[in-house]
Write an enzyme that holds these catalytic residues in place. Structure first.
Site, mmCIF file in Angstrom:
data_model
loop_
_atom_site.group_PDB
_atom_site.id
_atom_site.type_symbol
_atom_site.label_atom_id
_atom_site.label_comp_id
_atom_site.label_asym_id
_atom_site.label_seq_id
_atom_site.Cartn_x
_atom_site.Cartn_y
_atom_site.Cartn_z
ATOM 1 N N PRO A 77 -9.371 -58.023 103.271
ATOM 2 C CA PRO A 77 -9.640 -57.158 104.418
ATOM 3 C C PRO A 77 -8.397 -56.662 105.148
ATOM 4 O O PRO A 77 -7.432 -57.398 105.332
ATOM 5 C CB PRO A 77 -10.481 -58.055 105.342
ATOM 6 C CG PRO A 77 -10.278 -59.446 104.858
ATOM 7 C CD PRO A 77 -9.977 -59.349 103.393
ATOM 8 N N ASN A 78 -8.491 -55.402 105.532
ATOM 9 C CA ASN A 78 -7.504 -54.698 106.361
ATOM 10 C C ASN A 78 -6.218 -54.326 105.630
ATOM 11 O O ASN A 78 -5.378 -53.619 106.190
ATOM 12 C CB ASN A 78 -7.171 -55.494 107.636
ATOM 13 C CG ASN A 78 -8.376 -55.641 108.537
ATOM 14 O OD1 ASN A 78 -9.025 -54.659 108.849
ATOM 15 N ND2 ASN A 78 -8.691 -56.859 108.921
ATOM 16 N N ARG B 143 4.000 -68.043 111.175
ATOM 17 C CA ARG B 143 3.085 -67.361 112.078
ATOM 18 C C ARG B 143 2.161 -68.364 112.781
ATOM 19 O O ARG B 143 2.465 -69.552 112.828
ATOM 20 C CB ARG B 143 2.326 -66.282 111.293
ATOM 21 C CG ARG B 143 3.300 -65.290 110.631
ATOM 22 C CD ARG B 143 2.589 -64.186 109.924
ATOM 23 N NE ARG B 143 1.798 -63.381 110.864
ATOM 24 C CZ ARG B 143 0.880 -62.496 110.468
ATOM 25 N NH1 ARG B 143 0.655 -62.288 109.188
ATOM 26 N NH2 ARG B 143 0.195 -61.811 111.364
ATOM 27 N N ALA C 209 -7.200 -62.268 105.608
ATOM 28 C CA ALA C 209 -7.686 -63.303 106.532
ATOM 29 C C ALA C 209 -8.678 -64.269 105.866
ATOM 30 O O ALA C 209 -8.836 -65.409 106.324
ATOM 31 C CB ALA C 209 -8.329 -62.643 107.745
ATOM 32 N N GLU D 220 -1.649 -66.854 94.406
ATOM 33 C CA GLU D 220 -1.935 -66.387 95.769
ATOM 34 C C GLU D 220 -0.668 -65.733 96.330
ATOM 35 O O GLU D 220 0.416 -66.299 96.221
ATOM 36 C CB GLU D 220 -2.308 -67.608 96.626
ATOM 37 C CG GLU D 220 -2.481 -67.302 98.103
ATOM 38 C CD GLU D 220 -2.766 -68.571 98.915
ATOM 39 O OE1 GLU D 220 -2.986 -69.654 98.323
ATOM 40 O OE2 GLU D 220 -2.756 -68.458 100.157
ATOM 41 N N ASN E 223 -4.287 -61.441 97.207
ATOM 42 C CA ASN E 223 -3.962 -61.529 98.628
ATOM 43 C C ASN E 223 -5.301 -61.413 99.336
ATOM 44 O O ASN E 223 -5.831 -60.305 99.525
ATOM 45 C CB ASN E 223 -3.016 -60.408 99.062
ATOM 46 C CG ASN E 223 -2.623 -60.550 100.533
ATOM 47 O OD1 ASN E 223 -3.201 -61.355 101.269
ATOM 48 N ND2 ASN E 223 -1.657 -59.758 100.966
ATOM 49 N N ARG F 67 -0.102 -49.569 110.473
ATOM 50 C CA ARG F 67 -0.055 -50.405 111.680
ATOM 51 C C ARG F 67 0.823 -51.619 111.421
ATOM 52 O O ARG F 67 1.019 -52.012 110.281
ATOM 53 C CB ARG F 67 -1.457 -50.922 112.041
ATOM 54 C CG ARG F 67 -2.538 -49.885 112.083
ATOM 55 C CD ARG F 67 -3.023 -49.634 113.504
ATOM 56 N NE ARG F 67 -3.703 -48.343 113.587
ATOM 57 C CZ ARG F 67 -4.942 -48.109 113.195
ATOM 58 N NH1 ARG F 67 -5.666 -49.097 112.745
ATOM 59 N NH2 ARG F 67 -5.467 -46.910 113.284
ATOM 60 N N TYR G 32 4.204 -56.379 108.497
ATOM 61 C CA TYR G 32 3.811 -56.127 107.105
ATOM 62 C C TYR G 32 4.674 -55.097 106.384
ATOM 63 O O TYR G 32 4.466 -54.841 105.204
ATOM 64 C CB TYR G 32 2.337 -55.707 107.059
ATOM 65 C CG TYR G 32 1.414 -56.791 107.578
ATOM 66 C CD1 TYR G 32 1.338 -58.025 106.947
ATOM 67 C CD2 TYR G 32 0.638 -56.584 108.718
ATOM 68 C CE1 TYR G 32 0.512 -59.027 107.426
ATOM 69 C CE2 TYR G 32 -0.196 -57.581 109.210
ATOM 70 C CZ TYR G 32 -0.251 -58.805 108.559
ATOM 71 O OH TYR G 32 -1.065 -59.800 109.031
ATOM 72 N N HIS H 94 1.136 -63.423 99.727
ATOM 73 C CA HIS H 94 1.081 -62.874 101.078
ATOM 74 C C HIS H 94 2.336 -62.070 101.328
ATOM 75 O O HIS H 94 3.431 -62.460 100.894
ATOM 76 C CB HIS H 94 0.965 -63.990 102.125
ATOM 77 C CG HIS H 94 -0.269 -64.802 101.946
ATOM 78 N ND1 HIS H 94 -1.511 -64.343 102.313
ATOM 79 C CD2 HIS H 94 -0.464 -66.013 101.381
ATOM 80 C CE1 HIS H 94 -2.416 -65.238 102.003
ATOM 81 N NE2 HIS H 94 -1.811 -66.263 101.421
HETATM 82 O O1 CA2 Z 1 0.753 -61.696 104.966
HETATM 83 C C1 CA2 Z 1 -0.273 -61.404 104.331
HETATM 84 O O2 CA2 Z 1 -0.257 -60.787 103.284
HETATM 85 C C2 CA2 Z 1 -1.648 -61.783 104.914
HETATM 86 O O3 CA2 Z 1 -2.493 -62.143 103.834
HETATM 87 C C3 CA2 Z 1 -2.152 -60.547 105.622
HETATM 88 C C4 CA2 Z 1 -3.467 -60.779 106.340
HETATM 89 C C5 CA2 Z 1 -3.377 -62.002 107.243
HETATM 90 O O4 CA2 Z 1 -4.651 -62.257 107.823
HETATM 91 C C6 CA2 Z 1 -2.901 -63.231 106.501
HETATM 92 O O5 CA2 Z 1 -2.793 -64.292 107.425
HETATM 93 C C7 CA2 Z 1 -1.555 -62.971 105.865
HETATM 94 C C8 CA2 Z 1 -3.815 -59.571 107.207
HETATM 95 C C9 CA2 Z 1 -3.871 -58.292 106.462
HETATM 96 C C10 CA2 Z 1 -4.028 -57.190 107.457
HETATM 97 O O6 CA2 Z 1 -3.152 -56.159 107.084
HETATM 98 C C11 CA2 Z 1 -2.821 -55.238 108.008
HETATM 99 C C12 CA2 Z 1 -1.893 -54.320 107.628
HETATM 100 C C13 CA2 Z 1 -1.492 -53.372 108.509
HETATM 101 C C14 CA2 Z 1 -2.048 -53.317 109.783
HETATM 102 C C15 CA2 Z 1 -2.988 -54.235 110.163
HETATM 103 C C16 CA2 Z 1 -3.391 -55.199 109.273
#
Ligand code: CA2
Length: 149
Positions: free
Chosen positions: A11-12, A108, A78, A99, A75, A19, A24, A101
């Site tokens: 997700p996301n 974090r 969340a 896995e 990946n 963003r 990221y 990230h």
């Molecule tokens: O660091 C990573 O790749 C994560 O898997 C990213 C997830 C986060 O919940 C994990 O703890 C770590 C979040 C992905 C959301 O991606 C976004 C990208 C741009 C703007 C907002 C969210």
């Protein structure tokens, strides 16, 4: 031609590059796809790259990968920190899974320090941005070559 490496995104991650670039990075998910694809091809592998905001769809894709892929990079976003369903789906496969990230989840918030899915993976790579995906594909390609000769 070997089976592809499935690269699944949770997700996301479709928002990448739009963003939170401080966490990221600037790369979009298309950039991630292209760089991962290029790295896989160097080793003679193709990738099947997907993103979903839905837990059940990711579970379906892991089950599909079991039949159609030689390995899995995930990946789970969340869902990493919440999903026993994704853990069970990976445990039910007999292909190696890495896995990944983008961010270093251990630098974090506390709730990101635990991953449900790590226990089912041959390795975990985090904190290197897009390079985390490239390193995962590289590690899997070398492992698959070693196993299959
Ligand atoms: O660091 C990573 O790749 C994560 O898997 C990213 C997830 C986060 O919940 C994990 O703890 C770590 C979040 C992905 C959301 O991606 C976004 C990208 C741009 C703007 C907002 C969210």
């Amino acid at each position: 031609m070997p089976k592809p490496i499935y690269v699944l995104n949770g997700p996301n991650l479709n928002l990448l590059g739009q963003r939170e670039p401080d966490i990221y990075g600037q790369a979009t998910l298309d950039d991630v796809r292209e760089r991962t694809q290029a790295r896989a091809r160097r080793y003679g592998f193709e990738i099947e790259f997907r993103q979903s905001n839905t837990e059940g769809e990711i579970v379906d894709w892991i089950q599909e990968a079991c039949a159609k892929a030689c390995a899995l990079v995930i990946n789970a976003g969340a869902y990493t920190h919440t999903s026993v369903a994704i853990l069970d789906a990976i445990l039910a496969t007999d292909i190696p899974c890495v896995e990944v990230h983008l961010s270093n989840i251990f630098q974090r918030e506390e709730f990101r320090h635990h991953s449900y899915i790590s226990a089912a993976c041959v390795g975990v790579i985090c904190g290197f941005g897009v390079k985390s995906y490239e390193l995962a594909v590289e590690a899997l390609a070398e492992r698959l070559d070693a196993v299959e000769g």
